[in-house]
Structures are given as structure tokens and as C-alpha cells.
Motif scaffolding. Structure first.
Motif, PDB file in Angstrom:
ATOM      1  N   LEU B 253     -49.479 132.712  19.342  1.00  0.00           N
ATOM      2  CA  LEU B 253     -48.504 131.696  18.936  1.00  0.00           C
ATOM      3  C   LEU B 253     -47.218 132.419  18.529  1.00  0.00           C
ATOM      4  O   LEU B 253     -47.239 133.615  18.259  1.00  0.00           O
ATOM      5  CB  LEU B 253     -49.022 130.887  17.735  1.00  0.00           C
ATOM      6  N   ILE B 254     -46.141 131.686  18.500  1.00  0.00           N
ATOM      7  CA  ILE B 254     -44.883 132.297  18.064  1.00  0.00           C
ATOM      8  C   ILE B 254     -44.553 131.773  16.668  1.00  0.00           C
ATOM      9  O   ILE B 254     -44.517 130.564  16.435  1.00  0.00           O
ATOM     10  CB  ILE B 254     -43.726 131.949  19.033  1.00  0.00           C
ATOM     11  N   ASP B 255     -44.379 132.693  15.754  1.00  0.00           N
ATOM     12  CA  ASP B 255     -43.986 132.313  14.399  1.00  0.00           C
ATOM     13  C   ASP B 255     -42.561 131.753  14.450  1.00  0.00           C
ATOM     14  O   ASP B 255     -41.627 132.443  14.853  1.00  0.00           O
ATOM     15  CB  ASP B 255     -44.053 133.554  13.492  1.00  0.00           C
ATOM     16  N   GLN B 256     -42.414 130.481  14.023  1.00  0.00           N
ATOM     17  CA  GLN B 256     -41.121 129.811  14.155  1.00  0.00           C
ATOM     18  C   GLN B 256     -40.016 130.492  13.344  1.00  0.00           C
ATOM     19  O   GLN B 256     -38.852 130.491  13.737  1.00  0.00           O
ATOM     20  CB  GLN B 256     -41.239 128.349  13.703  1.00  0.00           C
ATOM     21  N   LYS B 257     -40.367 131.084  12.215  1.00  0.00           N
ATOM     22  CA  LYS B 257     -39.346 131.684  11.352  1.00  0.00           C
ATOM     23  C   LYS B 257     -38.895 133.046  11.869  1.00  0.00           C
ATOM     24  O   LYS B 257     -37.719 133.335  12.001  1.00  0.00           O
ATOM     25  CB  LYS B 257     -39.894 131.833   9.928  1.00  0.00           C
ATOM     26  N   THR B 258     -39.894 133.896  12.155  1.00  0.00           N
ATOM     27  CA  THR B 258     -39.539 135.263  12.530  1.00  0.00           C
ATOM     28  C   THR B 258     -39.364 135.431  14.033  1.00  0.00           C
ATOM     29  O   THR B 258     -38.750 136.403  14.475  1.00  0.00           O
ATOM     30  CB  THR B 258     -40.625 136.239  12.047  1.00  0.00           C
ATOM     31  N   GLY B 259     -39.928 134.516  14.820  1.00  0.00           N
ATOM     32  CA  GLY B 259     -39.879 134.647  16.269  1.00  0.00           C
ATOM     33  C   GLY B 259     -40.860 135.678  16.808  1.00  0.00           C
ATOM     34  O   GLY B 259     -40.873 135.988  17.990  1.00  0.00           O
ATOM     35  N   GLU B 260     -41.708 136.211  15.910  1.00  0.00           N
ATOM     36  CA  GLU B 260     -42.697 137.208  16.327  1.00  0.00           C
ATOM     37  C   GLU B 260     -43.979 136.518  16.778  1.00  0.00           C
ATOM     38  O   GLU B 260     -44.323 135.450  16.269  1.00  0.00           O
ATOM     39  CB  GLU B 260     -43.036 138.112  15.123  1.00  0.00           C
ATOM     40  N   PRO B 261     -44.702 137.141  17.719  1.00  0.00           N
ATOM     41  CA  PRO B 261     -45.993 136.546  18.075  1.00  0.00           C
ATOM     42  C   PRO B 261     -47.033 136.743  16.967  1.00  0.00           C
ATOM     43  O   PRO B 261     -47.080 137.817  16.356  1.00  0.00           O
ATOM     44  CB  PRO B 261     -46.390 137.288  19.354  1.00  0.00           C
ATOM     45  N   VAL B 262     -47.804 135.690  16.703  1.00  0.00           N
ATOM     46  CA  VAL B 262     -48.919 135.805  15.765  1.00  0.00           C
ATOM     47  C   VAL B 262     -50.179 135.352  16.488  1.00  0.00           C
ATOM     48  O   VAL B 262     -50.106 134.672  17.505  1.00  0.00           O
ATOM     49  CB  VAL B 262     -48.699 134.943  14.498  1.00  0.00           C
ATOM     50  N   TYR B 263     -51.322 135.743  15.948  1.00  0.00           N
ATOM     51  CA  TYR B 263     -52.586 135.445  16.629  1.00  0.00           C
ATOM     52  C   TYR B 263     -53.510 134.640  15.740  1.00  0.00           C
ATOM     53  O   TYR B 263     -53.492 134.773  14.527  1.00  0.00           O
ATOM     54  CB  TYR B 263     -53.247 136.756  17.072  1.00  0.00           C
ATOM     55  N   GLN B 264     -54.315 133.822  16.406  1.00  0.00           N
ATOM     56  CA  GLN B 264     -55.186 132.916  15.672  1.00  0.00           C
ATOM     57  C   GLN B 264     -56.456 132.688  16.491  1.00  0.00           C
ATOM     58  O   GLN B 264     -56.374 132.620  17.718  1.00  0.00           O
ATOM     59  CB  GLN B 264     -54.441 131.593  15.514  1.00  0.00           C
ATOM     60  N   CYS B 265     -57.619 132.529  15.825  1.00  0.00           N
ATOM     61  CA  CYS B 265     -58.865 132.265  16.531  1.00  0.00           C
ATOM     62  C   CYS B 265     -58.694 131.065  17.444  1.00  0.00           C
ATOM     63  O   CYS B 265     -58.159 130.038  17.035  1.00  0.00           O
ATOM     64  CB  CYS B 265     -59.991 131.933  15.553  1.00  0.00           C
ATOM     65  N   ASN B 266     -59.211 131.168  18.667  1.00  0.00           N
ATOM     66  CA  ASN B 266     -59.188 130.023  19.565  1.00  0.00           C
ATOM     67  C   ASN B 266     -60.302 129.047  19.195  1.00  0.00           C
ATOM     68  O   ASN B 266     -60.148 127.835  19.291  1.00  0.00           O
ATOM     69  CB  ASN B 266     -59.340 130.533  21.003  1.00  0.00           C
ATOM     70  N   ASP B 267     -61.443 129.589  18.753  1.00  0.00           N
ATOM     71  CA  ASP B 267     -62.575 128.761  18.358  1.00  0.00           C
ATOM     72  C   ASP B 267     -62.352 128.290  16.915  1.00  0.00           C
ATOM     73  O   ASP B 267     -62.586 129.028  15.967  1.00  0.00           O
ATOM     74  CB  ASP B 267     -63.860 129.598  18.477  1.00  0.00           C
ATOM     75  N   THR B 268     -61.920 127.043  16.753  1.00  0.00           N
ATOM     76  CA  THR B 268     -61.512 126.576  15.419  1.00  0.00           C
ATOM     77  C   THR B 268     -62.682 126.500  14.437  1.00  0.00           C
ATOM     78  O   THR B 268     -62.520 126.798  13.261  1.00  0.00           O
ATOM     79  CB  THR B 268     -60.856 125.185  15.501  1.00  0.00           C
ATOM     80  N   SER B 269     -63.863 126.100  14.927  1.00  0.00           N
ATOM     81  CA  SER B 269     -64.972 125.957  13.984  1.00  0.00           C
ATOM     82  C   SER B 269     -65.445 127.329  13.506  1.00  0.00           C
ATOM     83  O   SER B 269     -65.857 127.501  12.365  1.00  0.00           O
ATOM     84  CB  SER B 269     -66.126 125.168  14.598  1.00  0.00           C
ATOM     85  N   TYR B 270     -65.365 128.321  14.390  1.00  0.00           N
ATOM     86  CA  TYR B 270     -65.725 129.693  13.992  1.00  0.00           C
ATOM     87  C   TYR B 270     -64.767 130.182  12.913  1.00  0.00           C
ATOM     88  O   TYR B 270     -65.177 130.759  11.910  1.00  0.00           O
ATOM     89  CB  TYR B 270     -65.681 130.612  15.216  1.00  0.00           C
ATOM     90  N   CYS B 271     -63.471 129.903  13.126  1.00  0.00           N
ATOM     91  CA  CYS B 271     -62.441 130.339  12.187  1.00  0.00           C
ATOM     92  C   CYS B 271     -62.686 129.689  10.814  1.00  0.00           C
ATOM     93  O   CYS B 271     -62.652 130.357   9.781  1.00  0.00           O
ATOM     94  CB  CYS B 271     -61.078 129.957  12.730  1.00  0.00           C
ATOM     95  N   MET B 272     -62.951 128.403  10.841  1.00  0.00           N
ATOM     96  CA  MET B 272     -63.210 127.649   9.612  1.00  0.00           C
ATOM     97  C   MET B 272     -64.410 128.220   8.868  1.00  0.00           C
ATOM     98  O   MET B 272     -64.385 128.370   7.642  1.00  0.00           O
ATOM     99  CB  MET B 272     -63.460 126.181   9.987  1.00  0.00           C
ATOM    100  N   GLU B 273     -65.430 128.547   9.628  1.00  0.00           N
ATOM    101  CA  GLU B 273     -66.641 129.097   9.050  1.00  0.00           C
ATOM    102  C   GLU B 273     -66.352 130.422   8.336  1.00  0.00           C
ATOM    103  O   GLU B 273     -66.841 130.655   7.228  1.00  0.00           O
ATOM    104  CB  GLU B 273     -67.619 129.358  10.193  1.00  0.00           C
ATOM    105  N   GLN B 274     -65.548 131.265   8.995  1.00  0.00           N
ATOM    106  CA  GLN B 274     -65.199 132.548   8.387  1.00  0.00           C
ATOM    107  C   GLN B 274     -64.438 132.321   7.083  1.00  0.00           C
ATOM    108  O   GLN B 274     -64.722 132.960   6.071  1.00  0.00           O
ATOM    109  CB  GLN B 274     -64.307 133.371   9.337  1.00  0.00           C
ATOM    110  N   LEU B 275     -63.500 131.376   7.127  1.00  0.00           N
ATOM    111  CA  LEU B 275     -62.702 131.091   5.927  1.00  0.00           C
ATOM    112  C   LEU B 275     -63.581 130.556   4.806  1.00  0.00           C
ATOM    113  O   LEU B 275     -63.468 130.984   3.654  1.00  0.00           O
ATOM    114  CB  LEU B 275     -61.609 130.066   6.259  1.00  0.00           C
ATOM    115  N   ASN B 276     -64.476 129.638   5.167  1.00  0.00           N
ATOM    116  CA  ASN B 276     -65.350 129.051   4.147  1.00  0.00           C
ATOM    117  C   ASN B 276     -66.262 130.084   3.522  1.00  0.00           C
ATOM    118  O   ASN B 276     -66.469 130.094   2.311  1.00  0.00           O
ATOM    119  CB  ASN B 276     -66.194 127.930   4.759  1.00  0.00           C
ATOM    120  N   SER B 277     -66.836 130.951   4.367  1.00  0.00           N
ATOM    121  CA  SER B 277     -67.767 131.930   3.817  1.00  0.00           C
ATOM    122  C   SER B 277     -67.012 132.905   2.909  1.00  0.00           C
ATOM    123  O   SER B 277     -67.537 133.341   1.892  1.00  0.00           O
ATOM    124  CB  SER B 277     -68.494 132.684   4.929  1.00  0.00           C
TER     125      SER B 277
END
Lengths: 198, 288
Positions: B253-277
Motif C-alpha cells: 500500500l502507499i502511505d498517503q502522508k509520506t508517499g512511501e510503500p507500506v506492507y500489510q498482511c493480505n490474510d485479514t483474519s490471520y493478521c487479526m489473530e496475531q494482533l489479538n494474541s
């Protein structure tokens, strides 16, 4: 209680799919066969497997020539048509059938063609009790290393099967059903070797 | 008054036909079994193949998860979930481990699947040879003759043009050493997950009227040349900006403020699980 055409058959289908994708895995459909209130003169699991798969769009053949009653029952319950062996989509074999007849039928049944390998026959076979402590060694897709199965078929039976599946992807698929409501499946991809000792 | 729909939307005859095709598909891994694709309340090309498989499989006690490109909450996933839920009354979930049936568009979940689960993939283009041959009659013939020169040639041309195989998704695979199969537009990253998978994988193409399957513990090899080996997308040195996971498939994804690329899990439920744990650990440690 009668068979629930929606939910019981769905459960049996899932068990068949489980066993077909994991050859050698025996699934119990006892919960569903308990609901059968008609005696069909064959293993309940065999009849239930037929009810899951057969309808007016497909054809079947009962190997035994003496079982007009079973042909009528299957037609009545599923609306499938009984046709000569060479044309049948499903071939139903009972435990009382003679081996020589089974071998002859196996040589004649449909195995599909290279363009349409799915136009092959599926065998639904009534067997003595299925168990995983057998001398039949299975390997192939769906099996992690190897699986064992016992269902009382002879060396000649497996030889006859081998001769019909050697031109893969053409071949025949088998569903085994025993008297205690267990099913196991053998798709054409699986190599079955009858060992002399366990 | 609204009439109550039949269980799992389909009439029993339709289910039987799909079930027969599915069993044949499992018996001939990677081969596209034709089936009479039904009209569905969603448009063809929007996951009707997967939906029809799901409806033919589902029972009262099943728990269903639907994902669309890794997300549980995207429109397509939500409407399919709603349709199945309203016609069957089954439970739905976002958690991969809780689900019995997982219908997915273009991703295989990050959490490894087990032997009691079935993955249903939606397929827009089931024919890997279609770009080289438009006629169905001919592609069927090529499959029957084990003639996959067209598939190899496509990859070869990519190497000539770009210096590497440039399949973004849907990189063709050899199944059980016999059929070349389109694994549906999953990223190359997911191809190795099909190899010797624990779960049964079913693929349905509604518009193209085909069902095919990869049984568990089946060899699935991505097509590659000796000097140009198969490679998955690399996210070396990158991690999810939310949960910090590496070694997963990341969206850029592109960070709107800095214009730099940022990365994020494509699998949303996996990401949520990691955050919750992680949150659970934080809460527990701060309480102590």
C-alpha cells in the motif's frame, strides 16, 4: 424413521467424499443407515451410497441376474435406469455374486476415453467387514505414505482392476460398502497390491 | 410473504449432479470435469463455481468461512456468506481453524489447514491452455494427449520478454504428474501450499462449467525450467505494518502522508489473530 433425503444423504456424501479423497479411510455411516426402515436385501450402506449418487440422469446395472427386486427398488427410489453392463454409469455388485462374473464384468465395463475420462463406470461393491488391518497395500494420491485395507477380494480381482486402470486417466472408481455400515473408496489413481503377509 | 428456500438453495437433483462430478474430479486429480452449472442468484464470474460446490457440500453442522482475496469482510465474501447462511442456517466464522468449509477467492489461508477441512476455490479461467488455444475441443484433446507444449511456451515467452516467468497469479501446475491445471488466480506464493496439502482442495468454475480437485497428499508442481526455477513472491526484509508478521503474503500500500510503500498482511483474519494474541500477552503481563 425414514431416510432424510436432504440431510442424511448430505452426510453420506461427505463421508464418501472423505473416503474417496483419502483412499483406504473407512467412514462409518451408521447414524444414517439407522434411519432406513425398508429392507432392500443388501447392505444398507450399499443402498444408501446408491441413493446419494443415482438419479434419473444416470444409469446403473446390478450384476446379479437373480435380483430383479433390487433393480426395481433402486429404480423406484432413485429414478435411475437399469441398462446393460457396458453402458452403465454405476455397477452394483453384491456379496453373493460369483467372482468369475465380476471379473468378466470388469473387463467389459465403461472406463471412459482419453478426452472424457469421467465417462467411466463407478462400482459400488458390497463386501465382508472392512478393516484397516489387511493385506491390501494402497499407495497414491490422497495417501500420505501407505494405507492398508481388507475387504476380502481375491488376487484375480485386483489383477482385473489393474488391467482396467493401467491406461490412466481412463479407469474405474470403486466404493466398498459393508454390512456394518462402513464405506471405503478406491479411485483409479490408487495402486493396490495384495501382500502375502501383513 | 417470502417462501422459505430449500435447504442449501439447490434442489436435490442439482446437488447430486455436482456431487457426482466432484467425486470424479477427486478420482482424476487436476482433470476438469464438466458439470451443468446452475443459474445462481449472483452473476457468473463472481464465484458461482465455488458457491455451487459449497452448497453441494454443506450440512447443518458445518461452519463456513468465506474469503475474498484474503479478506473476510469484502463485498463478494459477505454476500456469498449471507446467501449460504440464509438458505442453510449454518454458523459462519472468520477463524480458519474453526471452519469446516472454506470458500476462497484467490488465496489459500495463511493458517495451515487440517484433514477435516475442505478448501473450495473460485475459478474464473479453469483452462491453463486457453491463452494458446481458443477451442475447447482442441484443449480437451491436448489434455488427453498430455500435450502441454503451449503452457511451456507461454512461460518461455515470458522469460524471453522479461527475463523471468512473469505470471502474477494462476501459475500453472502439474497435478499428480499428469494434468496441467490452473490453480485459480492464487499468487505464486500459495502454489507450494497445494503440494501434499492436508486438506482436500476443490475448484469450481461456474461460468466455464468445470469442477476439478486436488486430493490431499497429492503432488502439485509448479511449471518451471531447470535454469529458471519456480520462485514465489519475495517479501524479504518486509513485514506487516499492523502485526509485524513476516513470511506471509503481504499487500503493498502507499502511505498517503509520506508517499512511501507500506506492507500489510493480505490474510485479514490471520493478521487479526496475531494482533489479538499479542494483545492478550500484553494484558496478561501488565496485570501480573
Amino acid at each position: 424413521m425414514a431416510i432424510d433425503q436432504i440431510h442424511d444423504l448430505q452426510q453420506v456424501y461427505r463421508k464418501l467424499l472423505h473416503s474417496m479423497s483419502r483412499p483406504g479411510t473407512i467412514s462409518s455411516i451408521e447414524q444414517e443407515t439407522e434411519n432406513m426402515d425398508v429392507d432392500f436385501g443388501c447392505a444398507d450402506a450399499l443402498m444408501l451410497s446408491a441413493m446419494v449418487l443415482l438419479d434419473a440422469e444416470v444409469t446403473f446395472h446390478v450384476l446379479s441376474t437373480k435380483r430383479r427386486d433390487l433393480i426395481e427398488k433402486i429404480s423406484e427410489y432413485t429414478s435411475a435406469r437399469c441398462v446393460p453392463l457396458q453402458e452403465a454409469d454405476f455397477i452394483i455388485v453384491l456379496q453373493e455374486d460369483r467372482e468369475s462374473e465380476i471379473l468378466e464384468a470388469m473387463a467389459q465395463c465403461k472406463i471412459g476415453n482419453l478426452i472424457d475420462p469421467q465417462q467411466s463406470s463407478t462400482w459400488i461393491i458390497e463386501t465382508p467387514a472392512l478393516s484397516n488391518k489387511g493385506t491390501l497395500l494402497l499407495t497414491g494420491p490422497g495417501i500420505e505414505t501407505e494405507a492398508h485395507l481388507a475387504m476380502g477380494q481375491s488376487f484375480e480381482f485386483w489383477q482385473a482392476r489393474d488391467s482396467r486402470i493401467k491406461e490412466y486417466p481412463m479407469g474405474i472408481d470403486m466404493i466398498f460398502a459393508d454390512g456394518s455400515s462402513q464405506v471405503a473408496c478406491l479411485p483409479r489413481t490408487v495402486t493396490a497390491i495384495l501382500m502375502e503377509v501383513e | 410473504m417470502r417462501a422459505k428456500p430449500h435447504f442449501a438453495f439447490f434442489d436435490e437433483g442439482s446437488k447430486k449432479e455436482i456431487r457426482r462430478a466432484t467425486l470424479k474430479a477427486v478420482a482424476i486429480p487436476g482433470y476438469q470435469v464438466p458439470f451443468a452449472s446452475r443459474e445462481m442468484p449472483i452473476a457468473r464470474g463472481w464465484g458461482t463455481g465455488g458457491l455451487q460446490l459449497t452448497l453441494s457440500l454443506i450440512g447443518k453442522t458445518d461452519v463456513l468461512k468465506v474469503i475474498d482475496q484474503g479478506a473476510d469482510e469484502s463485498v463478494n465474501a459477505v454476500s456469498i456468506k449471507k446467501l449460504v447462511q440464509e438458505t442453510t442456517g449454518v454458523q459462519t466464522t472468520d477463524q480458519t481453524e474453526e471452519a469446516d468449509l472454506i470458500q476462497s477467492r484467490h488465496r489459500i489461508p495463511e493458517t495451515p489447514m487440517t484433514k477435516d477441512q475442505i478448501l473450495v476455490l473460485q475459478v474464473p479461467m479453469p483452462e491453463p491452455l486457453r491463452p494458446v488455444e481458443a477451442r475447447e475441443y482442441m484443449t480437451k484433446r491436448m489434455h488427453s494427449e498430455d500435450d502441454y507444449s503451449g503452457a511451456w511456451l507461454m512461460l518461455f515467452e515470458q522469460i524471453v520478454k522479461y527475463g523471468k516467468t512473469a505470471t502474477a497469479a494462476d501459475h500453472p501446475v502439474y497435478v499428480n504428474g499428469r494434468y496441467v491445471m490452473a490453480p485459480s488466480p492464487i499468487p505464486r506464493f500459495d502454489n507450494p501450499r497445494m503440494h501434499q496439502s492436508e486438506a482436500l482442495i476443490l475448484l469450481g468454475a461456474g461460468r466455464e462449467k468445470k469442477i476439478y480437485a486436488v486430493p490431499p497428499f497429492t503432488n502439485v508442481e509448479s511449471l518451471a525450467f531447470e535454469d529458471y526455477p519456480f520462485a514465489v513472491e519475495s517479501f524479504k526484509g518486509k513485514e506487516c505494518q499492523l502485526c509485524g508478521s513476516a513470511h506471509v503474503f503481504l499487500d503493498e500500500l502507499i502511505d498517503q502522508k509520506t508517499g512511501e510503500p507500506v506492507y500489510q498482511c493480505n490474510d485479514t483474519s490471520y493478521c487479526m489473530e496475531q494482533l489479538n494474541s499479542r494483545e492478550k500477552v500484553e494484558v496478561e503481563s501488565s496485570y501480573a
